[in-house]
Each structure stands twice: as structure tokens, then as C-alpha cells.
Write a protein that holds these residues in place. Structure first.
Motif, mmCIF file in Angstrom:
data_model
loop_
_atom_site.group_PDB
_atom_site.id
_atom_site.type_symbol
_atom_site.label_atom_id
_atom_site.label_comp_id
_atom_site.label_asym_id
_atom_site.label_seq_id
_atom_site.Cartn_x
_atom_site.Cartn_y
_atom_site.Cartn_z
ATOM 1 N N TYR A 49 0.686 -1.145 -0.078
ATOM 2 C CA TYR A 49 0.004 -0.016 0.035
ATOM 3 C C TYR A 49 0.684 1.205 -0.018
ATOM 4 O O TYR A 49 1.975 1.213 0.541
ATOM 5 N N LEU A 50 0.495 2.169 -0.717
ATOM 6 C CA LEU A 50 1.368 3.251 -0.821
ATOM 7 C C LEU A 50 0.193 4.731 -0.753
ATOM 8 O O LEU A 50 -0.490 4.894 -1.672
ATOM 9 N N ASP A 51 0.745 5.470 0.180
ATOM 10 C CA ASP A 51 -0.147 6.724 0.435
ATOM 11 C C ASP A 51 0.700 7.841 -0.424
ATOM 12 O O ASP A 51 1.628 8.226 0.263
ATOM 13 N N THR A 52 0.545 8.487 -1.399
ATOM 14 C CA THR A 52 1.167 9.178 -2.027
ATOM 15 C C THR A 52 1.199 10.652 -1.710
ATOM 16 O O THR A 52 1.982 11.546 -1.669
ATOM 17 N N GLY A 53 -0.186 10.864 -1.032
ATOM 18 C CA GLY A 53 -0.501 12.248 -0.592
ATOM 19 C C GLY A 53 0.793 12.333 0.713
ATOM 20 O O GLY A 53 0.972 13.590 0.776
ATOM 21 N N ALA A 54 0.972 11.436 1.414
ATOM 22 C CA ALA A 54 1.810 11.422 2.568
ATOM 23 C C ALA A 54 3.170 11.980 2.001
ATOM 24 O O ALA A 54 4.057 12.648 2.930
ATOM 25 N N GLN A 55 3.484 11.241 0.968
ATOM 26 C CA GLN A 55 4.770 11.685 0.350
ATOM 27 C C GLN A 55 4.839 13.459 -0.037
ATOM 28 O O GLN A 55 6.012 13.978 0.191
ATOM 29 N N TYR A 56 3.828 13.773 -0.573
ATOM 30 C CA TYR A 56 4.071 15.236 -0.808
ATOM 31 C C TYR A 56 3.928 16.003 0.261
ATOM 32 O O TYR A 56 4.456 17.008 0.666
ATOM 33 N N ARG A 57 3.289 15.496 1.490
ATOM 34 C CA ARG A 57 2.902 16.109 2.660
ATOM 35 C C ARG A 57 4.554 16.140 3.381
ATOM 36 O O ARG A 57 5.065 17.091 3.972
ATOM 37 N N ALA A 58 5.351 14.927 3.211
ATOM 38 C CA ALA A 58 6.497 14.605 3.861
ATOM 39 C C ALA A 58 7.543 15.771 3.275
ATOM 40 O O ALA A 58 8.395 16.316 3.956
ATOM 41 N N ILE A 59 7.511 16.028 1.964
ATOM 42 C CA ILE A 59 8.295 16.940 1.218
ATOM 43 C C ILE A 59 7.975 18.279 1.767
ATOM 44 O O ILE A 59 8.882 19.149 1.887
ATOM 45 N N THR A 60 6.797 18.619 1.886
ATOM 46 C CA THR A 60 6.195 19.973 2.185
ATOM 47 C C THR A 60 6.921 20.304 3.873
ATOM 48 O O THR A 60 7.171 21.223 4.184
ATOM 49 N N TRP A 61 6.412 19.212 4.582
ATOM 50 C CA TRP A 61 7.047 19.296 6.010
ATOM 51 C C TRP A 61 8.597 19.590 5.909
ATOM 52 O O TRP A 61 8.981 20.466 6.756
ATOM 53 N N TRP A 62 9.328 18.958 5.082
ATOM 54 C CA TRP A 62 10.785 19.247 5.154
ATOM 55 C C TRP A 62 10.972 20.624 4.774
ATOM 56 O O TRP A 62 12.013 21.305 5.225
#
Length: 231
Positions: A39-52
Motif C-alpha cells: 500500500y502506498l499513500d502518495t499524499g503522505a509523500q507530498y506532505r513529507a516533502i512539504t514538511w521538510w
């Protein structure tokens, strides 16, 4: 089969797209768990780069500054549907990426082409490496990230239903405020030049407005099983 081994189902790649509040995450995780898929939540990846970007003082109103930094953070996604994880440079960010500050800035960061290219490559690598197949959820999976996915599903729901669900998740949030925020985000995500939120022509649309989560999961599991049987 030799040695009495059970026949293994062919690997299947499932793309689930749709706007916020349609039940994408809950559905995708449950379907992956039920069918033994990653399972992959791609939204979390965009949130992660935004958080960074936010944490490192990058001006999220400046696309050039965002683009210049897009390759810096190391984002690692765990694909176990029962316990999906996400780290940035080794730090667990599952909690921090859900803050209001990140939510408010994720559309602007996600719209930068260099960010989308970086994250899209990451998503394709993860999907290609899933041994039994994977359920990938997001906004541009069926159209851009995995256009050759075995099955594409587009979840929809009325703005009212989505706001009610999202308010429930955000404990005590005002439904009207949430609804306005969702509509604003839809507009931003649908109108961006790079990989907008859109339904793929060959996607199966599932309107979740009047369905329970269990019904949505059942519907998607059936679609995946039919697709797998035909492979």
C-alpha cells in the motif's frame, strides 16, 4: 502445482484517485490488507516533502526556491497496509505531516514540477518493486504516475459528505469551514498545470456519498478480484 503449493495470484497494480474526504486512505489500506497487497499513500509523500520545506525554512510561496530544494530530502515510505510508515532523512514524520500548517501548504509545494517529477519517480520505483502488487492512492496515479495500472478507480463524493467525514477526522472542526477548504483544495489540485487531479478515461468511478466504508471496500475488492481473475 509442484509440492502442493497454492497457486499464486498474478501481481496487480491498483490506482485509486480522488479528492480529499472520499475515503481513499481507509479504502486503499483495507483493500490492500484484505488482498495481501502493498500500500502506498502518495499524499503522505507530498506532505513529507512539504514538511521538510517548512522545517528547513524554504519559502513555500516561491516555486524557484522549492524547485531548487526538491532533491534534498530523503523520503522513505513503508508499504505495509497495517502499519504504513514515512520517514524524512531518517525521522518518523507520520504525525508532523498532518498538521494544519503542512495541510495549508501542500498544494503549493505539490504544484511545482520538480517536486512532482521527484515524487513520481519514487512512486514508480515503489510500485515496480511490490512483489504481489500494490494499491497506490493519490490524485494523479491513474493519469500520470501509473498510467498502465491494471485497475484504476476514481472515488468521488459530494462536498457535503466529504466535509462531514473530514470534520469527524479533525475532531471538532467546523463542517462549513472544512467544506470551503476542501473545495479550495480541489480547485488548486484540479487546475495545476502539472499532473492535475483528474479521472483517467479508463477509470471506474465509485461515488461513495451514500455508501458506508465497508460497502466501498467490498466494491473495490470485487473489482480487483475480477481484474486479477482475468489476468
Amino acid at each position: 502445482m509442484e509440492n502442493g503449493a497454492a497457486p499464486t495470484a498474478p501481481a496487480v497494480i491498483v490506482a485509486i484517485d480522488g479528492p480529499s474526504g472520499t475515503g481513499k486512505s481507509s479504502t486503499s489500506k483495507a483493500v490492500a490488507a484484505q488482498l495481501g497487497l502493498s500500500y502506498l499513500d502518495t499524499g503522505a509523500q507530498y506532505r513529507a516533502i512539504t514538511w521538510w520545506m517548512v522545517t528547513n525554512g524554504i519559502d513555500t510561496d516561491d516555486p524557484h526556491e522549492i524547485a531548487a530544494a526538491a532533491g534534498k530530502p530523503e523520503i522513505v515510505s513503508g508499504t505495509d497496509p497495517a502499519a504504513p510508515t514515512i520517514t524524512v532523512d531518517g525521522t518518523d514524520v507520520a504525525g508532523p505531516i498532518r498538521t494544519q500548517e503542512v495541510t495549508a501548504k501542500v498544494s503549493a509545494v505539490s504544484a511545482v514540477p520538480e517536486v512532482r517529477t521527484r515524487i513520481t519517480e519514487l512512486q514508480r520505483t515503489i510500485a515496480a518493486g511490490a512483489p504481489l502488487g500494490i494499491v497506490v492512492e493519490g490524485r494523479d496515479i491513474g493519469t500520470t504516475v501509473l498510467p498502465d495500472a491494471d485497475l484504476k478507480i476514481f472515488l468521488t463524493a459530494s462536498a457535503e459528505a466529504r466535509a462531514a467525514r473530514r470534520s469527524g477526522e479533525l475532531k471538532g472542526a467546523d463542517v462549513n469551514v472544512t467544506r470551503e477548504a476542501l473545495i479550495k483544495r480541489d480547485a488548486a489540485d484540479s487546475s495545476r498545470k502539472t499532473s492535475p487531479l483528474a479521472k483517467a478515461e479508463d477509470a471506474v468511478e465509485v461515488d461513495t456519498t451514500d455508501l458506508t466504508l465497508e460497502q466501498v471496500i467490498e466494491c473495490v475488492v470485487t473489482l480487483v478480484e475480477e481484474k486479477r481473475a482475468g489476468k
